[in-house]
Design a protein around this motif. Structure first.
Motif, mmCIF file in Angstrom:
data_model
loop_
_atom_site.group_PDB
_atom_site.id
_atom_site.type_symbol
_atom_site.label_atom_id
_atom_site.label_comp_id
_atom_site.label_asym_id
_atom_site.label_seq_id
_atom_site.Cartn_x
_atom_site.Cartn_y
_atom_site.Cartn_z
ATOM 1 N N ARG A 1 12.950 -5.464 -2.428
ATOM 2 C CA ARG A 1 12.278 -6.648 -1.928
ATOM 3 C C ARG A 1 12.613 -6.915 -0.462
ATOM 4 O O ARG A 1 11.857 -7.550 0.234
ATOM 5 N N GLN A 2 13.785 -6.465 -0.030
ATOM 6 C CA GLN A 2 14.196 -6.709 1.344
ATOM 7 C C GLN A 2 13.427 -5.863 2.345
ATOM 8 O O GLN A 2 13.345 -6.211 3.505
ATOM 9 N N GLY A 3 12.859 -4.759 1.930
ATOM 10 C CA GLY A 3 12.187 -3.864 2.861
ATOM 11 C C GLY A 3 13.157 -2.815 3.365
ATOM 12 O O GLY A 3 14.367 -2.986 3.330
ATOM 13 N N SER A 4 12.629 -1.731 3.858
ATOM 14 C CA SER A 4 13.465 -0.590 4.209
ATOM 15 C C SER A 4 14.408 -0.884 5.360
ATOM 16 O O SER A 4 15.465 -0.275 5.470
ATOM 17 N N GLU A 5 14.061 -1.816 6.233
ATOM 18 C CA GLU A 5 14.916 -2.102 7.376
ATOM 19 C C GLU A 5 16.223 -2.756 6.963
ATOM 20 O O GLU A 5 17.205 -2.685 7.676
ATOM 21 N N SER A 127 1.181 7.269 -10.160
ATOM 22 C CA SER A 127 1.965 7.173 -11.395
ATOM 23 C C SER A 127 3.232 6.350 -11.222
ATOM 24 O O SER A 127 3.839 5.935 -12.203
ATOM 25 N N ASN A 128 3.647 6.126 -9.989
ATOM 26 C CA ASN A 128 4.861 5.375 -9.694
ATOM 27 C C ASN A 128 4.517 3.887 -9.680
ATOM 28 O O ASN A 128 3.767 3.429 -8.824
ATOM 29 N N LEU A 129 5.054 3.138 -10.637
ATOM 30 C CA LEU A 129 4.672 1.735 -10.786
ATOM 31 C C LEU A 129 4.968 0.901 -9.540
ATOM 32 O O LEU A 129 4.176 0.039 -9.170
ATOM 33 N N GLU A 134 0.119 -3.826 -6.524
ATOM 34 C CA GLU A 134 -0.521 -4.523 -5.405
ATOM 35 C C GLU A 134 0.431 -5.521 -4.752
ATOM 36 O O GLU A 134 0.159 -6.019 -3.666
ATOM 37 N N GLU A 135 1.547 -5.803 -5.404
ATOM 38 C CA GLU A 135 2.547 -6.734 -4.888
ATOM 39 C C GLU A 135 3.637 -6.022 -4.081
ATOM 40 O O GLU A 135 4.618 -6.632 -3.695
ATOM 41 N N ARG A 136 3.481 -4.752 -3.813
ATOM 42 C CA ARG A 136 4.540 -3.980 -3.160
ATOM 43 C C ARG A 136 4.727 -4.392 -1.715
ATOM 44 O O ARG A 136 3.825 -4.926 -1.078
ATOM 45 N N ARG A 137 5.912 -4.119 -1.220
ATOM 46 C CA ARG A 137 6.238 -4.448 0.164
ATOM 47 C C ARG A 137 5.689 -3.380 1.109
ATOM 48 O O ARG A 137 5.364 -2.278 0.697
ATOM 49 N N LEU A 138 5.636 -3.712 2.389
ATOM 50 C CA LEU A 138 5.220 -2.745 3.409
ATOM 51 C C LEU A 138 6.366 -1.796 3.722
ATOM 52 O O LEU A 138 7.533 -2.120 3.540
ATOM 53 N N CYS A 139 6.037 -0.637 4.228
ATOM 54 C CA CYS A 139 7.016 0.329 4.703
ATOM 55 C C CYS A 139 7.176 0.115 6.195
ATOM 56 O O CYS A 139 6.227 0.308 6.949
ATOM 57 N N HIS A 140 8.356 -0.280 6.603
ATOM 58 C CA HIS A 140 8.576 -0.697 7.991
ATOM 59 C C HIS A 140 7.467 -1.694 8.308
ATOM 60 O O HIS A 140 7.418 -2.757 7.734
ATOM 61 N N TYR A 141 6.573 -1.302 9.189
ATOM 62 C CA TYR A 141 5.432 -2.153 9.521
ATOM 63 C C TYR A 141 4.123 -1.476 9.138
ATOM 64 O O TYR A 141 3.058 -1.950 9.466
ATOM 65 N N ASP A 142 4.221 -0.343 8.448
ATOM 66 C CA ASP A 142 3.042 0.427 8.076
ATOM 67 C C ASP A 142 2.557 0.031 6.687
ATOM 68 O O ASP A 142 3.360 -0.153 5.773
ATOM 69 N N ASP A 143 1.250 -0.067 6.529
ATOM 70 C CA ASP A 143 0.664 -0.350 5.232
ATOM 71 C C ASP A 143 0.002 0.933 4.729
ATOM 72 O O ASP A 143 -1.125 1.248 5.104
ATOM 73 N N PHE A 144 0.732 1.689 3.909
ATOM 74 C CA PHE A 144 0.231 2.962 3.421
ATOM 75 C C PHE A 144 -0.736 2.813 2.255
ATOM 76 O O PHE A 144 -1.304 3.795 1.799
ATOM 77 N N THR A 145 -0.932 1.581 1.782
ATOM 78 C CA THR A 145 -1.865 1.397 0.670
ATOM 79 C C THR A 145 -3.276 1.814 1.080
ATOM 80 O O THR A 145 -4.034 2.291 0.250
ATOM 81 N N ARG A 146 -3.616 1.655 2.331
ATOM 82 C CA ARG A 146 -4.970 2.039 2.773
ATOM 83 C C ARG A 146 -5.188 3.549 2.732
ATOM 84 O O ARG A 146 -6.304 4.032 2.802
ATOM 85 N N PHE A 147 -4.065 4.326 2.619
ATOM 86 C CA PHE A 147 -4.149 5.780 2.490
ATOM 87 C C PHE A 147 -3.834 6.236 1.070
ATOM 88 O O PHE A 147 -3.573 7.420 0.847
#
Length: 162
Positions: A1-5, A127-129, A134-147
Motif C-alpha cells: 500500500r505504501q508504494g515502491s518508493e 492471473s496475479n490478483l 483495479e484498486e492497485r497502486r501505481l508503480c513509481h509514477y507510472d500507470d502500467f494498467t494502460r499496457f
C-alpha cells in the motif's frame, strides 16, 4: 500500500561487497547485436545459445558469488525459460531489458520471440490478483494498467546485465 518508493524494494539487492545483483549478469545482448550487425547470425554466431564471455569467468572479475552460482546452475541445467521475481513494482517486464541503442534510456527492444514473451507476461499479469485489481497502486509514477501491466523491459528503463 505504501508504494515502491517507501516499501524497501531495494532490500537484499546489494551484496556485502557492494555488488548490485540486479545488474551483475554478463551483457550478452551486445554480443548478439554485434553479431547480427555483422551478418554472423545464425551460422557463425547461433542466437539460441550465447556462452558466458570468458572474461566474466576470471577469478578477478567483479561477479558476485550468487551470480557465479546461477551461471554454474545454468551451465549444468540449460534453461528453456526463466523468470526473476523481486519486490517493488507491480508490472511484468519481458526481454530485452537493455536498449539496443546504448545511449537511450528507454527504447522498445523486442526479441525474435516477442509474441511469446508478451503472451507469457499477459498470462502472469492477468492471473496475479494484486496486479489485476483495479484498486492497485501505481508503480513509481507510472500507470502500467494502460499496457495490461506488462512492458518490454527496455521500453521502461534499460538494465544492462539483468
Amino acid at each position: 500500500r505504501q508504494g515502491s518508493e517507501l516499501s524497501g524494494w531495494a532490500m537484499g539487492r546489494w551484496t556485502y561487497e557492494g555488488i548490485d545483483l540486479n545488474h551483475n549478469f554478463a551483457d550478452l545482448n551486445t554480443a548478439l547485436w554485434d553479431a547480427e550487425d555483422n551478418d554472423l547470425v545464425p551460422h557463425e554466431f547461433p542466437n539460441h545459445y550465447i556462452p558466458i564471455p570468458e572474461y566474466y569467468t576470471f577469478a578477478n572479475a567483479t561477479v558476485a558469488p550468487e551470480t557465479r552460482a546461477v551461471i554454474d546452475w545454468m551451465q549444468r541445467y540449460p534453461f528453456v525459460l526463466s523468470a526473476n521475481l523481486h519486490g517493488g513494482e507491480l508490472v511484468v517486464t519481458y526481454p530485452f531489458d537493455m536498449t539496443r541503442t546504448y545511449w537511450k534510456a528507454q527504447e522498445l527492444t523486442p526479441t525474435a520471440d516477442n509474441g511469446v514473451f508478451r503472451w507469457l507476461a499477459t498470462v502472469y499479469a492477468t492471473s496475479n490478483l494484486a496486479m489485476a485489481s483495479e484498486e492497485r497502486r501505481l508503480c513509481h509514477y507510472d500507470d502500467f494498467t494502460r499496457f495490461g501491466n506488462i512492458i518490454n523491459g527496455a521500453n521502461w528503463h534499460t538494465v544492462p546485465g539483468s
